[in-house]
Design an enzyme around this catalytic site. Structure first.
Site, PDB file in Angstrom:
ATOM      1  N   CYS A 107      -6.776 -10.463 -22.543  1.00 16.95           N
ATOM      2  CA  CYS A 107      -6.694  -9.824 -21.225  1.00 16.95           C
ATOM      3  C   CYS A 107      -5.479 -10.275 -20.406  1.00 16.95           C
ATOM      4  O   CYS A 107      -5.341  -9.897 -19.250  1.00 16.95           O
ATOM      5  CB  CYS A 107      -7.979 -10.044 -20.428  1.00 16.95           C
ATOM      6  SG  CYS A 107      -8.309 -11.767 -20.091  1.00 16.95           S
ATOM      7  N   ARG A 152     -11.246  -9.621 -11.815  1.00 17.02           N
ATOM      8  CA  ARG A 152     -10.842 -10.895 -11.196  1.00 17.02           C
ATOM      9  C   ARG A 152     -11.509 -11.004  -9.828  1.00 17.02           C
ATOM     10  O   ARG A 152     -10.973 -10.540  -8.825  1.00 17.02           O
ATOM     11  CB  ARG A 152      -9.322 -10.935 -11.017  1.00 17.02           C
ATOM     12  CG  ARG A 152      -8.519 -11.050 -12.303  1.00 17.02           C
ATOM     13  CD  ARG A 152      -7.046 -11.104 -11.967  1.00 17.02           C
ATOM     14  NE  ARG A 152      -6.220 -11.577 -13.050  1.00 17.02           N
ATOM     15  CZ  ARG A 152      -5.507 -10.779 -13.850  1.00 17.02           C
ATOM     16  NH1 ARG A 152      -5.547  -9.478 -13.684  1.00 17.02           N
ATOM     17  NH2 ARG A 152      -4.770 -11.281 -14.805  1.00 17.02           N
ATOM     18  N   ARG A 171     -15.509 -11.915 -14.234  1.00 13.51           N
ATOM     19  CA  ARG A 171     -15.055 -13.301 -14.361  1.00 13.51           C
ATOM     20  C   ARG A 171     -15.385 -14.039 -13.075  1.00 13.51           C
ATOM     21  O   ARG A 171     -15.089 -13.556 -11.982  1.00 13.51           O
ATOM     22  CB  ARG A 171     -13.549 -13.340 -14.615  1.00 13.51           C
ATOM     23  CG  ARG A 171     -13.066 -14.768 -14.782  1.00 13.51           C
ATOM     24  CD  ARG A 171     -11.610 -14.832 -15.082  1.00 13.51           C
ATOM     25  NE  ARG A 171     -10.798 -14.541 -13.899  1.00 13.51           N
ATOM     26  CZ  ARG A 171      -9.467 -14.564 -13.907  1.00 13.51           C
ATOM     27  NH1 ARG A 171      -8.830 -14.834 -15.018  1.00 13.51           N
ATOM     28  NH2 ARG A 171      -8.789 -14.308 -12.816  1.00 13.51           N
ATOM     29  N   ARG A 174       4.161 -20.384 -14.388  1.00 19.72           N
ATOM     30  CA  ARG A 174       4.295 -18.929 -14.471  1.00 19.72           C
ATOM     31  C   ARG A 174       4.811 -18.306 -13.187  1.00 19.72           C
ATOM     32  O   ARG A 174       5.240 -17.158 -13.179  1.00 19.72           O
ATOM     33  CB  ARG A 174       2.962 -18.289 -14.873  1.00 19.72           C
ATOM     34  CG  ARG A 174       1.864 -18.419 -13.864  1.00 19.72           C
ATOM     35  CD  ARG A 174       0.521 -18.057 -14.480  1.00 19.72           C
ATOM     36  NE  ARG A 174      -0.037 -16.840 -13.930  1.00 19.72           N
ATOM     37  CZ  ARG A 174      -1.301 -16.450 -14.100  1.00 19.72           C
ATOM     38  NH1 ARG A 174      -2.128 -17.179 -14.830  1.00 19.72           N
ATOM     39  NH2 ARG A 174      -1.740 -15.347 -13.570  1.00 19.72           N
ATOM     40  N   GLU A 233      -7.504 -20.078 -22.416  1.00 20.64           N
ATOM     41  CA  GLU A 233      -6.189 -20.059 -21.781  1.00 20.64           C
ATOM     42  C   GLU A 233      -5.538 -21.431 -21.709  1.00 20.64           C
ATOM     43  O   GLU A 233      -4.540 -21.623 -21.019  1.00 20.64           O
ATOM     44  CB  GLU A 233      -6.247 -19.377 -20.405  1.00 20.64           C
ATOM     45  CG  GLU A 233      -7.487 -19.602 -19.588  1.00 20.64           C
ATOM     46  CD  GLU A 233      -7.575 -18.722 -18.340  1.00 20.64           C
ATOM     47  OE1 GLU A 233      -6.669 -17.933 -18.068  1.00 20.64           O
ATOM     48  OE2 GLU A 233      -8.583 -18.859 -17.629  1.00 20.64           O
ATOM     49  N   HIS A 280       0.820  -1.208   0.000  1.00 19.10           N
ATOM     50  CA  HIS A 280       0.000   0.000   0.000  1.00 19.10           C
ATOM     51  C   HIS A 280       0.854   1.258   0.000  1.00 19.10           C
ATOM     52  O   HIS A 280       0.444   2.300  -0.493  1.00 19.10           O
ATOM     53  CB  HIS A 280      -0.970  -0.029   1.181  1.00 19.10           C
ATOM     54  CG  HIS A 280      -2.151  -0.895   0.889  1.00 19.10           C
ATOM     55  ND1 HIS A 280      -2.756  -1.701   1.813  1.00 19.10           N
ATOM     56  CD2 HIS A 280      -2.817  -1.091  -0.275  1.00 19.10           C
ATOM     57  CE1 HIS A 280      -3.756  -2.338   1.240  1.00 19.10           C
ATOM     58  NE2 HIS A 280      -3.810  -1.988  -0.020  1.00 19.10           N
ATOM     59  N   ASN A 298      -1.648 -15.221 -19.851  1.00 18.23           N
ATOM     60  CA  ASN A 298      -0.813 -15.578 -18.693  1.00 18.23           C
ATOM     61  C   ASN A 298      -0.816 -17.096 -18.507  1.00 18.23           C
ATOM     62  O   ASN A 298       0.215 -17.726 -18.300  1.00 18.23           O
ATOM     63  CB  ASN A 298      -1.333 -14.916 -17.407  1.00 18.23           C
ATOM     64  CG  ASN A 298      -1.406 -13.417 -17.544  1.00 18.23           C
ATOM     65  OD1 ASN A 298      -0.803 -12.852 -18.438  1.00 18.23           O
ATOM     66  ND2 ASN A 298      -2.147 -12.768 -16.674  1.00 18.23           N
ATOM     67  N   ASP A 299      -2.007 -17.673 -18.599  1.00 18.33           N
ATOM     68  CA  ASP A 299      -2.098 -19.125 -18.480  1.00 18.33           C
ATOM     69  C   ASP A 299      -1.780 -19.831 -19.796  1.00 18.33           C
ATOM     70  O   ASP A 299      -1.152 -20.882 -19.802  1.00 18.33           O
ATOM     71  CB  ASP A 299      -3.494 -19.532 -17.992  1.00 18.33           C
ATOM     72  CG  ASP A 299      -3.589 -19.437 -16.483  1.00 18.33           C
ATOM     73  OD1 ASP A 299      -2.672 -19.941 -15.811  1.00 18.33           O
ATOM     74  OD2 ASP A 299      -4.549 -18.838 -15.976  1.00 18.33           O
TER      75      ASP A 299
HETATM   76  C1  PEP Z   1      -4.635 -15.048 -17.894  1.00 17.39           C
HETATM   77  O1  PEP Z   1      -4.404 -16.214 -17.575  1.00 17.39           O
HETATM   78  O2  PEP Z   1      -4.091 -14.462 -18.855  1.00 17.39           O
HETATM   79  C2  PEP Z   1      -5.584 -14.240 -17.101  1.00 17.39           C
HETATM   80  C3  PEP Z   1      -5.946 -13.033 -17.477  1.00 17.39           C
HETATM   81  O3  PEP Z   1      -6.035 -14.782 -15.946  1.00 17.39           O
HETATM   82  P1  PEP Z   1      -5.199 -14.808 -14.566  1.00 17.39           P
HETATM   83  O4  PEP Z   1      -3.921 -14.045 -14.789  1.00 17.39           O
HETATM   84  O5  PEP Z   1      -6.080 -14.202 -13.551  1.00 17.39           O
HETATM   85  O6  PEP Z   1      -4.998 -16.278 -14.386  1.00 17.39           O
HETATM   86 MG    MG Z   2      -5.738 -17.221 -16.195  1.00 16.00          MG
END
Ligand code: PEP
Ligand code: MG
Length: 561
Positions: free
Chosen positions: A480, A273, A309, A443, A409, A166, A432-433
């Site tokens: 995203c 999220r 989501r 990751r 993903e 913070h 990301n996934d």
């Molecule tokens: C992703 O996997 O790209 C995603 C947006 O979801 P998270 O990062 O919350 O797993």
């Molecule tokens: Mg994800």
């Protein structure tokens, strides 16, 4: 602050408990004053940090544990505070690498202040600053940071803390350079020393040589120039030079971030999220709590889309809802996300009911994470329809046409994407996934981080075929994952046909700026050439060169992380 073990005799328990509750009350008032002051100076988003401190202090579980220590174990109030807060601190500290680990500093701050109240000590008086300085400290609490006088404080550095703390968040609001958690440095610096605080790269340079100083002077000028440009972008739509509208939406984890998205001129919320709603308390949020948050987002975004989501818990986002005895060897391949939701239907339904109810207040859309099979998608959709029937029977208002989407993903999902597209209203690519499942790289594992690369040709092919399939099916597609916030990929993604980017609020202006500097034809050529390359490194190098051509003034080290 070290608190020695100290005990009371059994008869004094009532008095000791009363002493502690009075200290809690007066600290709570003090925090409320901080909150109101910060709200006046920095706005409600930052005041929320202090409101969260107050709620943490008044949490019923915490109070119960403190009372037990006093009444059952005969601890003194101070020792009870040290013990119970110590336990919480340990818990948060061991969540290394998790966003929540940063909350340890907030807990330490509250503990310290509560002990001060118990011991009847006055708050440390802030030093009066009346000339330009840098503040270098072992630690600064969020309230100390918020009280820095930005007329004189040019920047600050703390030895402990992290980028998600913070303190760092408040520094961002103050818009002053800061490095939070620089490590040990106070024993190497003396009053009057020249120090450079490079907030962008998280570097602190003590007594720089002439060359470094000159480099940073130029860097500073460039940075101010870039900020001015980015501020201009806030009120502009992203339209390419040949007239194609690109939509840049925001990714948020906490409801208050919607204000940042609005300030940056986001075209909507592309990813909320919601798991963070579950992670901020230790009991499941009830339907009403979900509903209040979702409705607020829908109302604030006033007609712009809000993609909610459903919870993506498990793996790196704590094993909430899971029996702690069932340790998973491979949590990213385990019971996470939609799999967990379908195992806990009553919990899932509560969330879905709230989302469906909120759809009466704006352009709310629901999205399922980590869909891997058609069966999962169908089961989740069936639950939404079931919830709708229920609400309709009770005369509750909602949007019958609530758009239902899913994240892409998992490579298996891409292979079957045409089938999925027949059954959803929109899709969003979660790189990301997708990257970790495509390249078999965890990751969150630092040891293999160099293998985790969005530029990998295999990943790019999966993205490309997903976008093409969505276009064929006439369904909207967004991206995203973090990749869409990295402007290195903006031209490539536009060239592959992407028109909806969903990025963290801080990246909105930068992405819009790149969109406004290119033509679609130029991006298509970039995509064509990038897709012909065979390694992540050559693609990376090529994209850097192309971006430099359109925005030569851009500092690629700063923007393309
Ligand atoms: C992703 O996997 O790209 C995603 C947006 O979801 P998270 O990062 O919350 O797993
Ligand atoms: Mg994800």
């Amino acid at each position: 602050m070290h608190v020695p073990r100290s005990y009371i005799d059994g008869e004094s328990a009532d008095r000791e408990w009363q002493r502690l509750t009075q200290a809690i009350e007066s600290l709570s008032e003090e925090i409320a004053e901080n909150r109101d002051e910060v709200a006046r100076q920095l706005g409600p988003r930052y005041a929320a940090i202090f409101e969260a401190h107050r709620q943490m202090l008044e949490d019923s579980n915490l109070l119960e544990e403190l009372e037990k220590c006093i009444r059952q174990q005969n601890f003194s109030a101070e020792y009870a505070v040290a013990t119970v807060f110590g336990r919480y601190l340990e818990f948060f500290k061991q969540l290394k690498g998790n966003l929540l680990a940063e909350r340890a500093h907030d807990i330490a701050d509250i503990q310290h202040r509560l002990l001060r109240h118990l011991l009847g000590q006055q708050p440390a008086r802030s030093v009066q600053i009346n000339k330009p300085v840098l503040v270098l400290a072992h630690n600064l609490t969020p309230s100390e940071t918020a009280n820095l006088d930005t007329r004189y404080v040019l920047g600050f550095v703390t030895e402990i803390g992290g980028p998600g703390s913070h303190t760092a968040i408040v520094a961002e609001a103050l818009e002053i350079p800061a490095v939070v958690g620089a490590g040990r440095m106070l024993d190497r610096v003396f009053p009057g020393d020249l120090v450079i605080v490079d907030g962008t790269n998280g570097e602190v340079i003590i007594r720089p040589d002439g060359e470094t100083l000159e480099r940073y002077r130029l860097e500073g000028e460039r940075y101010r120039h870039r900020l001015a440009h980015l501020r201009e972008m806030r009120c502009r739509e992203a339209v390419t030079r040949d007239g194609t509208r690109i939509y840049v939406l925001g990714n948020i984890e906490f409801p208050h971030e919607v204000d940042h998205c609005l300030r940056e001129g986001a075209d909507g919320i592309g990813l909320y999220r919601t798991e963070f709603l579950y992670l901020s308390t230790d009991t499941e949020p009830d339907e009403e709590r979900h509903f209040q948050v979702y409705r607020l987002l829908a109302e604030k975004m006033a007609g712009r889309p809000v993609v909610i989501r459903t919870f993506d818990l498990g793996a790196d986002k704590l094993p909430y809802l899971r029996d702690s005895s069932s340790e998973e060897k491979n949590p990213f391949l385990g019971l996470r996300s939609i799999r967990l939701s379908l195992r806990h239907v009553p919990v899932f339904r509560r969330q879905l009911r709230a989302i469906v109810r909120a759809s009466a207040y704006g352009d709310v859309r629901v999205m399922f994470p980590l869909i891997t099979t058609l069966t999962e998608l169908r089961q989740a959709k069936m639950l939404v329809h079931d919830v709708m029937e229920d609400l309709a029977e009770h005369g509750v208002r909602f949007n019958r046409q609530l758009p239902i989407g899913m994240m892409v993903e998992v490579p298996a999902t891409v292979m079957m994407i045409d089938y999925f597209l027949e059954e959803v209203d929109f899709i969003s690519i979660g790189t990301n996934d997708l990257i970790q499942y495509t390249l078999a790289v965890d990751r969150s594992n630092r040891d293999v981080v160099s293998l985790y690369n969005a530029s990998d040709p295999a990943v790019l092919r999966l993205i490309s075929s997903t976008i093409q399939a969505a276009h064929r099916a006439g369904k909207p597609v967004s991206l995203c994952g973090q990749m869409s916030a990295n402007v290195l990929y903006t031209m490539l993604l536009i060239g592959l046909g992407l028109r909806h980017f969903s990025v963290p609020p801080f990246a909105i202006s930068e992405v819009k700026r790149v969109c406004c500097s290119v033509t679609v034809a130029q991006c298509e050529e970039v995509a064509r050439r990038a897709m012909a390359l065979e390694s992540a490194q050559s693609i990376d190098l090529f994209l850097r060169g192309e971006l430099r051509k359109v925005l030569p003034e851009l500092n690629l080290e700063e923007c393309c992380k």
